[in-house]
Design a protein around this motif. Structure first.
Motif, short mmCIF file in Angstrom:
data_model
loop_
_atom_site.label_atom_id
_atom_site.label_comp_id
_atom_site.label_asym_id
_atom_site.label_seq_id
_atom_site.Cartn_x
_atom_site.Cartn_y
_atom_site.Cartn_z
N LEU A 72 -19.18 73.16 23.71
CA LEU A 72 -20.36 73.62 23.01
C LEU A 72 -20.20 75.02 22.47
CD1 LEU A 72 -23.24 72.20 25.27
CD2 LEU A 72 -22.65 71.50 22.96
N GLU A 73 -19.45 75.85 23.17
CA GLU A 73 -19.28 77.23 22.73
C GLU A 73 -18.48 77.30 21.43
OE1 GLU A 73 -17.46 79.30 25.92
OE2 GLU A 73 -19.15 79.01 27.32
N LYS A 74 -17.62 76.31 21.18
CA LYS A 74 -16.82 76.31 19.96
C LYS A 74 -17.67 76.10 18.71
CE LYS A 74 -12.78 74.39 22.34
NZ LYS A 74 -11.88 73.22 22.42
N LEU A 77 -23.20 77.99 18.07
CA LEU A 77 -24.64 77.87 17.94
C LEU A 77 -25.37 78.93 18.75
CD1 LEU A 77 -24.93 73.98 18.32
CD2 LEU A 77 -24.89 75.29 16.21
N GLU A 78 -26.64 79.11 18.42
CA GLU A 78 -27.49 80.01 19.19
C GLU A 78 -27.64 79.47 20.61
OE1 GLU A 78 -32.24 81.29 19.37
OE2 GLU A 78 -31.48 79.94 17.81
N VAL A 79 -27.56 80.35 21.60
CA VAL A 79 -27.67 79.95 23.00
C VAL A 79 -28.99 80.49 23.56
CG1 VAL A 79 -26.67 80.12 25.30
CG2 VAL A 79 -25.17 79.94 23.30
N VAL A 80 -29.82 79.61 24.05
CA VAL A 80 -31.09 79.97 24.68
C VAL A 80 -30.97 79.69 26.18
CG1 VAL A 80 -33.57 79.50 24.78
CG2 VAL A 80 -32.37 79.41 22.59
N LEU A 112 -27.20 70.11 24.39
CA LEU A 112 -27.30 70.34 22.96
C LEU A 112 -28.71 69.94 22.52
CD1 LEU A 112 -25.79 71.13 20.36
CD2 LEU A 112 -25.17 68.73 20.08
N MET A 113 -29.52 70.91 22.09
CA MET A 113 -30.92 70.69 21.76
C MET A 113 -31.11 70.54 20.26
SD MET A 113 -32.14 70.84 24.83
CE MET A 113 -33.92 70.99 24.61
#
Length: 529
Positions: A72-74, A77-80, A112-113
């Motif tokens: 997911l870090e690749k 995206l914005e991380v909440v 992943l939202m």
């Protein structure tokens, strides 16, 4: 019909299907050919089936993009962050009821939202200044910033909104009536008539000349692919009943430094349409077997050389293998031999593209030409002699599929060999067919164009979008940037004023680059290793 003559066409090799399996296995290992070159399943041996299963497992593993952990870090995206232990008593000890100290933060899970598309109003304002000193001298001086250029004067449409509408329709094949319903569901009551007007007026005011610039850029190359596909138009200029018209596409070869896909709507499939469009063009024209291009080549007086598609030639024989119930009859065995010979051509072409490179890894045209003349030409000579032998021996009925395939090849033998004259020529017309495929997918959704003007505008948007995609750009981001920048171009009649907006221009922002799926797969495979 004499049996001896039939067997002589195989060069005393009766094990034709094993030969095909050998060639097709090599092709499958190298990934050289597309679906069009797949062979019937009945021809696979048990050993090859096992090998195919292993290759299929490897392929699935390579295609599976892991989105767990660092995957997911690749994505960038914005991380909440959300803490499940937030609360007034989260740090109270359950035993002694004292205050506990935090010693670590633990990640429980990553998800992943999805956040639905949101709309907002951008209100552009400006300040108005006046000079008190000048006012005392009876000089009323007022200063305010010049208004920025807009897509459509006195309209609420913005580059971001129109880029979204265009991308939804011409990339993801969502008709305007579906977009209308989608926007109404989100609280934006914009009807499809307004969306259609925006697309038409912006194209006429801003983008039409940009498409003409792309056409001029296309003609700078001496290798062009061409193809056409039907499109239905409800309301024609003559006011007649719905008429089937055609969408034509002209593209550069896959080796051109700048990729261009130019779509052109025409009222029919007459030979006059490519003749008119390609007026002034000199070079190699890659096409399928449609005779409508003959007039263009004939009237060029040798300035246009036609290269026909070997994949289309192969398809005539491959279809016999797919449809035949009896795999061991004479017609099927002859078709199998023809397929085998043509498969060898594709193997050599794959080898040429992979091995004939210079020191910097760039495809070396001269090495490619030398390899083609050394290996490909003898195979094609043998193939044409084989087809001529079938015809002379009368090994099949005149109206059979095999006879039609043989005649197709012999009628076009020179055009099928012309790619050997120039190392930048392609052996197939797949580039044009792949270019026009997005339109055919969209046609299944919106079915028809209401007017001929709408079909012309659709061709323009497909030209811009598919050219951007072919050059590695994300269509929405590039469209948003293009619509923002082109509004301030003055005058638009001077096409050179828009050269900095071309998809390969250095002025294109870096964030317009597309996230290539192949790159993500390679990155995932590297992380697994």
């Amino acid at each position: 019909m004499e049996c001896g003559r039939q067997y002589s066409l195989f060069d005393s090799d009766n094990n034709v299907f094993n030969e095909i399996e050998k060639e097709s296995s090599a092709l499958a290992g190298d990934g050289a050919l597309t679906k069009e070159l797949d062979l019937p399943e009945e021809q696979n041996t048990d050993r090859q089936k096992t090998s195919c299963k292993k290759n299929r497992k490897k392929q699935k593993k390579a295609e599976r993009l892991s989105l767990t952990g660092n995957g997911l870090e690749k994505l960038g995206l914005e991380v909440v962050e959300r803490f499940i232990d937030d609360g007034p008593e989260a740090d109270i000890c359950p035993k002694c009821h004292g205050i506990m100290n935090e010693i670590a933060t633990e990640t429980v899970s990553k998800s992943l939202m999805f956040r639905p598309a949101s709309y907002y109003v951008l209100e552009t304002k400006r300040r108005v200044y006046k000079c008190p000193v000048c006012q005392k001298n009876n000089d009323r001086f007022i200063r305010k910033q010049e208004s920025p250029a807009v897509l459509l004067p006195h309209s609420v449409v913005s580059p971001s909104l129109l880029a979204h509408v265009i991308t939804q329709k011409f990339v993801y094949s969502m008709p305007l009536y579906r977009q209308e319903q989608q926007m109404i569901d989100t609280g934006i009551p914009i009807v499809r008539k307004v969306l259609s007007d925006w697309c038409q007026k912006v194209f006429g005011n801003q983008l039409e000349n940009f498409c003409e610039l792309l056409r001029q850029e296309l003609f700078k190359y001496c290798h062009i692919h061409a193809d056409e596909t039907p499109v239905e138009v409800i309301k024609t200029h003559e006011g007649r009943k719905p008429k089937q018209q055609y969408m034509w596409v002209y593209s550069t070869t896959k080796w051109a430094p700048h990729q261009i896909r130019y779509f052109k709507h025409e009222c029919g499939r007459s030979s006059d349409y490519p003749l008119k469009f390609l007026k002034g063009f000199e070079g190699y024209l890659h096409t399928d077997g449609y005779t409508g291009y003959d007039k263009t080549v004939r009237e060029s007086r040798g300035k246009i050389i036609r290269c026909e598609c070997l994949v289309h030639a192969r398809r005539h024989f491959a279809d016999i293998l797919k449809l035949a119930k009896d795999k061991q009859n004479s017609e099927t065995m002859l078709a199998a031999k023809a397929v085998t010979l043509l498969d060898r051509v594709f193997v050599v072409e794959k080898e040429a593209n992979l091995s004939c490179v210079d020191g910097s890894g760039v495809r070396d045209p001269e090495k490619v030409k030398a390899l083609r003349l050394e290996k490909t030409k003898p195979i094609l000579d043998k193939f044409f002699n084989f087809c001529q032998g079938i015809k002379d021996a009368r090994c099949c009925l005149p109206k059979s599929r095999l006879s039609q395939g043989v005649q197709y090849v012999l009628d076009r033998s020179q055009e099928l060999m012309n790619f050997l004259n120039d190392c930048n020529c392609d052996i197939s017309n797949n580039t044009a067919e792949n270019s026009i495929r997005p339109f055919t997918v969209g046609r299944k959704n919106f079915l028809f164009n209401f007017t001929e003007n709408g079909a012309d505008i659709s061709a323009g948007y497909y030209t811009i979008i598919q050219t951007a995609i072919a050059n590695g750009l994300a269509p929405y981001k590039y469209l948003e940037w293009l619509l923002t920048e082109i509004s301030s171009v003055r005058p638009k009649s001077a096409l050179s004023n828009m050269s900095h907006l071309l998809p390969w221009s250095a002025k294109v922002p870096a964030d317009c680059r597309s996230n290539n799926l192949e790159d993500l797969r390679q990155a995932e495979t590297a992380s697994e290793d």
